[in-house]
Design a protein around this motif. Structure first.
Motif, PDB file in Angstrom:
ATOM      1  N   THR A  12       0.841  -1.199   0.000  1.00  0.00           N
ATOM      2  CA  THR A  12       0.000   0.000   0.000  1.00  0.00           C
ATOM      3  C   THR A  12       0.867   1.235   0.000  1.00  0.00           C
ATOM      4  N   THR A  13       0.373   2.277  -0.593  1.00  0.00           N
ATOM      5  CA  THR A  13       1.004   3.588  -0.552  1.00  0.00           C
ATOM      6  C   THR A  13       0.074   4.511   0.186  1.00  0.00           C
ATOM      7  N   CYS A  14       0.465   4.948   1.375  1.00  0.00           N
ATOM      8  CA  CYS A  14      -0.410   5.762   2.215  1.00  0.00           C
ATOM      9  C   CYS A  14      -0.037   7.221   2.102  1.00  0.00           C
ATOM     10  N   ALA A  15      -1.042   8.056   1.957  1.00  0.00           N
ATOM     11  CA  ALA A  15      -0.810   9.493   1.924  1.00  0.00           C
ATOM     12  C   ALA A  15      -0.357  10.002   3.270  1.00  0.00           C
ATOM     13  N   LEU A  16      -0.770   9.304   4.338  1.00  0.00           N
ATOM     14  CA  LEU A  16      -0.365   9.703   5.688  1.00  0.00           C
ATOM     15  C   LEU A  16      -0.506   8.498   6.575  1.00  0.00           C
ATOM     16  N   CYS A  17       0.535   8.106   7.323  1.00  0.00           N
ATOM     17  CA  CYS A  17       0.404   6.944   8.203  1.00  0.00           C
ATOM     18  C   CYS A  17      -0.527   7.283   9.346  1.00  0.00           C
ATOM     19  N   ALA A  18      -1.206   6.231   9.866  1.00  0.00           N
ATOM     20  CA  ALA A  18      -2.205   6.458  10.908  1.00  0.00           C
ATOM     21  C   ALA A  18      -1.571   7.055  12.155  1.00  0.00           C
ATOM     22  N   ALA A  19      -0.356   6.599  12.474  1.00  0.00           N
ATOM     23  CA  ALA A  19       0.266   7.116  13.692  1.00  0.00           C
ATOM     24  C   ALA A  19       0.537   8.605  13.582  1.00  0.00           C
ATOM     25  N   GLY A  20       1.013   9.043  12.423  1.00  0.00           N
ATOM     26  CA  GLY A  20       1.264  10.460  12.243  1.00  0.00           C
ATOM     27  C   GLY A  20       0.001  11.268  12.321  1.00  0.00           C
ATOM     28  N   LEU A  21      -1.082  10.727  11.746  1.00  0.00           N
ATOM     29  CA  LEU A  21      -2.363  11.437  11.781  1.00  0.00           C
ATOM     30  C   LEU A  21      -2.859  11.576  13.207  1.00  0.00           C
ATOM     31  N   LEU A  22      -2.782  10.473  13.978  1.00  0.00           N
ATOM     32  CA  LEU A  22      -3.290  10.522  15.349  1.00  0.00           C
ATOM     33  C   LEU A  22      -2.496  11.519  16.178  1.00  0.00           C
ATOM     34  N   ALA A  23      -1.198  11.647  15.875  1.00  0.00           N
ATOM     35  CA  ALA A  23      -0.386  12.591  16.634  1.00  0.00           C
ATOM     36  C   ALA A  23      -0.724  14.033  16.303  1.00  0.00           C
ATOM     37  N   LEU A  24      -1.368  14.238  15.157  1.00  0.00           N
ATOM     38  CA  LEU A  24      -1.623  15.607  14.723  1.00  0.00           C
ATOM     39  C   LEU A  24      -3.023  16.083  15.015  1.00  0.00           C
ATOM     40  N   LEU A  25      -3.899  15.194  15.488  1.00  0.00           N
ATOM     41  CA  LEU A  25      -5.254  15.622  15.809  1.00  0.00           C
ATOM     42  C   LEU A  25      -5.319  15.973  17.283  1.00  0.00           C
ATOM     43  N   PRO A  26      -5.312  17.236  17.647  1.00  0.00           N
ATOM     44  CA  PRO A  26      -5.338  17.601  19.059  1.00  0.00           C
ATOM     45  C   PRO A  26      -6.666  17.263  19.695  1.00  0.00           C
ATOM     46  N   VAL A 111     -18.761  -1.072  11.371  1.00  0.00           N
ATOM     47  CA  VAL A 111     -18.371  -2.476  11.182  1.00  0.00           C
ATOM     48  C   VAL A 111     -16.892  -2.732  11.460  1.00  0.00           C
ATOM     49  N   LEU A 112     -16.021  -1.740  11.223  1.00  0.00           N
ATOM     50  CA  LEU A 112     -14.585  -1.954  11.401  1.00  0.00           C
ATOM     51  C   LEU A 112     -14.212  -2.554  12.759  1.00  0.00           C
ATOM     52  N   PRO A 113     -14.776  -2.070  13.871  1.00  0.00           N
ATOM     53  CA  PRO A 113     -14.349  -2.618  15.159  1.00  0.00           C
ATOM     54  C   PRO A 113     -14.738  -4.071  15.388  1.00  0.00           C
ATOM     55  N   ALA A 114     -15.627  -4.620  14.565  1.00  0.00           N
ATOM     56  CA  ALA A 114     -16.159  -5.958  14.823  1.00  0.00           C
ATOM     57  C   ALA A 114     -15.347  -7.080  14.207  1.00  0.00           C
ATOM     58  N   LEU A 221     -11.320   9.475  11.614  1.00  0.00           N
ATOM     59  CA  LEU A 221      -9.904   9.767  11.790  1.00  0.00           C
ATOM     60  C   LEU A 221      -9.397   9.377  13.172  1.00  0.00           C
ATOM     61  N   ARG A 222     -10.287   9.164  14.116  1.00  0.00           N
ATOM     62  CA  ARG A 222      -9.877   8.718  15.454  1.00  0.00           C
ATOM     63  C   ARG A 222      -9.549   7.229  15.469  1.00  0.00           C
ATOM     64  N   ASN A 223      -9.998   6.491  14.458  1.00  0.00           N
ATOM     65  CA  ASN A 223      -9.791   5.047  14.387  1.00  0.00           C
ATOM     66  C   ASN A 223      -8.562   4.783  13.518  1.00  0.00           C
ATOM     67  N   PRO A 224      -7.497   4.177  14.068  1.00  0.00           N
ATOM     68  CA  PRO A 224      -6.265   3.989  13.280  1.00  0.00           C
ATOM     69  C   PRO A 224      -6.488   3.202  11.995  1.00  0.00           C
ATOM     70  N   ASP A 225      -7.361   2.185  12.031  1.00  0.00           N
ATOM     71  CA  ASP A 225      -7.612   1.398  10.823  1.00  0.00           C
ATOM     72  C   ASP A 225      -8.323   2.237   9.767  1.00  0.00           C
ATOM     73  N   PHE A 226      -9.345   2.963  10.177  1.00  0.00           N
ATOM     74  CA  PHE A 226     -10.057   3.852   9.255  1.00  0.00           C
ATOM     75  C   PHE A 226      -9.077   4.852   8.646  1.00  0.00           C
ATOM     76  N   ALA A 227      -8.259   5.474   9.495  1.00  0.00           N
ATOM     77  CA  ALA A 227      -7.306   6.476   9.014  1.00  0.00           C
ATOM     78  C   ALA A 227      -6.339   5.883   8.006  1.00  0.00           C
ATOM     79  N   ARG A 228      -5.910   4.647   8.245  1.00  0.00           N
ATOM     80  CA  ARG A 228      -4.973   4.012   7.324  1.00  0.00           C
ATOM     81  C   ARG A 228      -5.642   3.663   6.002  1.00  0.00           C
ATOM     82  N   TYR A 229      -6.821   3.081   6.055  1.00  0.00           N
ATOM     83  CA  TYR A 229      -7.509   2.701   4.815  1.00  0.00           C
ATOM     84  C   TYR A 229      -7.856   3.924   3.973  1.00  0.00           C
ATOM     85  N   CYS A 230      -8.362   4.970   4.610  1.00  0.00           N
ATOM     86  CA  CYS A 230      -8.818   6.125   3.832  1.00  0.00           C
ATOM     87  C   CYS A 230      -7.657   6.889   3.226  1.00  0.00           C
ATOM     88  N   ALA A 231      -6.432   6.668   3.715  1.00  0.00           N
ATOM     89  CA  ALA A 231      -5.249   7.331   3.185  1.00  0.00           C
ATOM     90  C   ALA A 231      -4.501   6.476   2.164  1.00  0.00           C
TER      91      ALA A 231
END
Length: 391
Positions: A12-26, A111-114, A221-231
Motif C-alpha cells: 500500500t502507498t499511504c498518503a499519511l500513516c495512521a500514527a502520524g495522523l493521530l499525533a496531529l489531531l489535538p 463495522v470496522l471494530p467488529a 480519523l480517530r480510528n487507526p484502521d479507518f485512518a490508514r484505509y482512507c489514506a
C-alpha cells in the motif's frame, strides 16, 4: 471459513500513516484550552455564540481581515476543524441529500471494530446475490477467499459494493447492519441521516447531510484502521487462481489522477457518485498542526471534477481563515450529553499541547472494548457461527 493472520504484506502507498495522523489531531479539550480569551479579560473564555447551522444559506462569522468564503456551486458544504470540532463555515449544512458512497464512512465506523483484519473468509454466491445493478465493484468473486483487510481496501479504494455486502453479511446481515449504522449515527449526533442501504446505493428515502458526513469523517480519523484505509492510494487485491491485481483509490484529490491535481497534505477520506446524488466528497487535509474536514455535496456546475476543485477551494479558505473566524457551530453536538474524548489525544512528543489524562483513559477504554468485541467475533467465526442470511 478459517481464521488466520497471513504473513503476506499487501503493498500500500499511504498518503499519511495512521500514527502520524493521530499525533496531529489535538484533543478537543486541549484545543479549547488553547483558545484566546475573546473578551481580552484574562479570565474564562466567553461563551460560544449559538449555532447558525440550522439557518439556510451560507453561514460564516468573519473577523476583520479574514478572507471571503469562495463561491462554490455545491448544494451543501461544511468546513470544520477536526481537532476542536468547530465549524468554520457552512452552506445548508443540514440539508438532507442522497450521500452516495460517502455513506460508507458510517458503514466503516460501524463495522470496522467488529472484524479483525486478518480473518479469512470464503465468499458465497448468496453474499453477492443482492449487489445492486450498476454498483461500483472491486472484483469479489464467488468461492474466492479474502482477508477482511482486503475487503476494506476494496471498500475504501474502489468503493466496492460487493465488498460491503460480504462484510455486512459477516456481521449480522444487511438489515441488521443498516440498523446498527442508524444507531451509530444517532450516537454521534448525526440526526439528518437515514440509512436503508449500507453501501450508499441509491434508495428512495436514504439521505444524509454535509454536517453528518463531516461528523462521520472526523470520527473515522480517530480510528487507526479507518485512518490508514482512507489514506491508502493503491493496494494489491486477490484475483482468481491465487493471482493478485492492483487497485487504486478513486479519490482523485488524493491520487492526482485524471487531470486533478493532488491536494498537498490530503489525508483521504471518501468520495462517491450516483445519478441521484451527483458527486459527493468527504475530505480531510493537514497543514502544519491543523487538520480540516470538508464535505461537498452535489456541485451544480463544472462537470464531474467540480467536487474536487470546490473541495480544494474550501480547504484553501479554511486553512487561510483558521483563527480569523468565529465558529458557526460544532461537530460535537452529539457528544455534549455524555462524557468521553471528542478527538484523538495528542501525545507529549507531538507538540506543546497536552491531552488530558481523562481523554487518554477514555480512548483506552474504547480501544479495549473494541478489542474484546473483535476477539469475540473472531471466536464466533472460528466456531462456525455464521449461519446468518441477509434480510
Amino acid at each position: 471459513m478459517t481464521i488466520g493472520f497471513s504473513s503476506r504484506t499487501v503493498r500500500t502507498t499511504c498518503a499519511l500513516c495512521a500514527a502520524g495522523l493521530l499525533a496531529l489531531l489535538p484533543g478537543a479539550a486541549a484545543a479549547r484550552a488553547g483558545r484566546p480569551d475573546p473578551a481580552g479579560t484574562g479570565g474564562s473564555p466567553a461563551a460560544a455564540p449559538p449555532s447558525a447551522l440550522d439557518r439556510p444559506g451560507t453561514q460564516v462569522r468573519l473577523r476583520p481581515g479574514a478572507p471571503e468564503v469562495p463561491e462554490v456551486s455545491a448544494l451543501s458544504w461544511v468546513v470544520a476543524d477536526a481537532g476542536s470540532g468547530d465549524v468554520l463555515a457552512a452552506h445548508d449544512a443540514h440539508r438532507r441529500l442522497p450521500p452516495a458512497s460517502t455513506l460508507k464512512t458510517l458503514f466503516a465506523l460501524t463495522v470496522l471494530p467488529a472484524l479483525p483484519g486478518g480473518v479469512r473468509h470464503q465468499v458465497s454466491a448468496r453474499e453477492l446475490a443482492e449487489v445492486g445493478p450498476g454498483s461500483s465493484l472491486v472484483g469479489v468473486t464467488e468461492g474466492g477467499t479474502y482477508r477482511v483487510s482486503d475487503l476494506w481496501n476494496g471498500v475504501f479504494l474502489n468503493s466496492g459494493n460487493d465488498a460491503v455486502h460480504v462484510l455486512a453479511d459477516l456481521t449480522g446481515g444487511w438489515s441488521a447492519t443498516a440498523a446498527r449504522m442508524q444507531a451509530r449515527a444517532r450516537d454521534l449526533g448525526a440526526r439528518d441521516t437515514h440509512v436503508l442501504s449500507p453501501d450508499g446505493y441509491d434508495t428512495p428515502g436514504q439521505v444524509s447531510s454535509a454536517y453528518d458526513l463531516a461528523v462521520f469523517g472526523r470520527a473515522g480519523l480517530r480510528n487507526p484502521d479507518f485512518a490508514r484505509y482512507c489514506a491508502t492510494v493503491d493496494a494489491m487485491f486477490p484475483g482468481e487462481h491465487g493471482e493478485t491485481f492492483g487497485i487504486k483509490n478513486t479519490n482523485r484529490l488524493l491520487t492526482g489522477a485524471d487531470g486533478v491535481e493532488r491536494y498537498p497534505g490530503l489525508i483521504g477520506i471518501k468520495n462517491g457518485y450516483t445519478s441521484n446524488a451527483g458527486n459527493t466528497l468527504v475530505a480531510a487535509a493537514r497543514r502544519g498542526g491543523r487538520v480540516l474536514v470538508v464535505t461537498v455535496m452535489n456541485p451544480q456546475e463544472g462537470g464531474g471534477h467540480a467536487v474536487y476543485e470546490e473541495t480544494r477551494s474550501l480547504l484553501d479558505w479554511g486553512f487561510a481563515a483558521a483563527g480569523r473566524v468565529d465558529p458557526v457551530g460544532s461537530l460535537d453536538a452529539g457528544d455534549r450529553a455524555r462524557p468521553g474524548p471528542a478527538a484523538v489525544p495528542t501525545p507529549a512528543a507531538a507538540g506543546p499541547e497536552r491531552a488530558a489524562a481523562t481523554d487518554w483513559a477514555a480512548t483506552g477504554a474504547v480501544a479495549g472494548a473494541a478489542g474484546l468485541g473483535a476477539g469475540a467475533v473472531a471466536l464466533g467465526l472460528h466456531l462456525g457461527l455464521r449461519g446468518r442470511r441477509r434480510d
